[in-house]
Design an enzyme around this catalytic site. Structure first.
Site, PDB file in Angstrom:
ATOM      1  N   CYS A 296      -2.031   2.053  -4.142  1.00 51.19           N
ATOM      2  CA  CYS A 296      -0.800   2.766  -4.522  1.00 51.19           C
ATOM      3  C   CYS A 296      -0.762   3.127  -5.997  1.00 51.19           C
ATOM      4  O   CYS A 296       0.149   3.817  -6.446  1.00 51.19           O
ATOM      5  CB  CYS A 296       0.440   1.984  -4.114  1.00 51.19           C
ATOM      6  SG  CYS A 296       0.557   0.322  -4.770  1.00 51.19           S
TER       7      CYS A 296
ATOM      8  N   CYS B 167       3.167   1.579  -7.955  1.00 53.69           N
ATOM      9  CA  CYS B 167       3.572   0.192  -7.748  1.00 53.69           C
ATOM     10  C   CYS B 167       4.064  -0.376  -9.076  1.00 53.69           C
ATOM     11  O   CYS B 167       3.278  -0.533 -10.007  1.00 53.69           O
ATOM     12  CB  CYS B 167       2.399  -0.639  -7.236  1.00 53.69           C
ATOM     13  SG  CYS B 167       1.874  -0.207  -5.574  1.00 53.69           S
TER      14      CYS B 167
ATOM     15  N   CYS C 221       0.872  -1.178   0.000  1.00 57.38           N
ATOM     16  CA  CYS C 221       0.000   0.000   0.000  1.00 57.38           C
ATOM     17  C   CYS C 221       0.911   1.232   0.000  1.00 57.38           C
ATOM     18  O   CYS C 221       2.118   1.100  -0.211  1.00 57.38           O
ATOM     19  CB  CYS C 221      -0.980  -0.002   1.168  1.00 57.38           C
ATOM     20  SG  CYS C 221      -0.254   0.144   2.803  1.00 57.38           S
TER      21      CYS C 221
END
Length: 202
Positions: free
Chosen positions: A154, A158, A80
């Site tokens: 995210c 990511c 996250c």
């Protein structure tokens, strides 16, 4: 943390990983761990312990990613933004539900200095201890070591690597939420993790 302490950690881990990594690789991992954690450390007394733990995790992940250690069980990575709530809760729940049948890591695209106390509290209600966990940055090493990468909030920060299984879960952010709302996050995560573990035949 002073240089003498950092060198002592490097020496200890060089011995622990002897035959797997050279001392230079170990020293670099310890420096990486210190660089990642020191700016956010609220209690400097505990920094050497956290640096040692995180450097150990980085080296273990690299050994898996490089194929020099066995992948005995599936590797799950929960990501996250801050690695202070959802991803930490998910990792702890997965480890609690399938001890020894999965290896679990968590990380954040922009980690903060400490865990969400509400997250610690609601997991304690289920007998899961999150009190010793700490936010860690997402690195290429832990990403390469993972078999399944679960992202939560995210977005484009990511990175995506080929050959990995990616899941993006729309889970509420517990930051600033009431205790009851964080309990809902916990229960949502548990349902999703049970489904994932069943899908993995665990």
């Amino acid at each position: 943390m002073n240089e003498t302490t950092q060198a002592a950690i490097s020496d200890d881990l060089a011995y622990a990983f002897d035959g797997t990594f050279t001392p230079d690789v170990v020293t670099a991992a310890v420096a990486q761990a210190r660089e990642a954690l020191e700016p956010h450390a609220t209690v400097q007394t505990y920094l050497p312990i956290l640096v040692r733990r995180y450097a150990t995790e980085l080296l273990a992940a690299r050994a898996q990613a490089d194929g020099v250690s066995s992948r005995g069980v599936p590797e799950l990575l929960f990501v996250c933004v801050h690695n202070a709530g959802r991803s930490q809760m998910a990792a702890a729940i997965a480890e609690h539900l399938a001890p020894g049948r999965v290896h679990v890591r968590s990380a954040g695209s922009a980690p903060t200095g400490e865990l969400n106390p509400q997250a610690i509290a609601v997991l304690a209600e289920r007998g899961i201890d999150l009190s010793t966990a700490y936010p860690k940055p997402l690195t290429d090493t832990v990403l390469r070591a993972a078999d399944v990468v679960v992202t939560m909030g995210c977005g484009d920060t990511c990175p995506v690597l080929p050959g990995k299984r990616y899941l993006d879960w729309d889970v509420a952010d517990p930051d600033g939420a009431t205790l009851d709302a964080v309990r809902d996050v916990r229960d949502d995560l548990q349902r999703r993790i049970i489904a994932l573990l069943r899908d993995l035949d665990l």
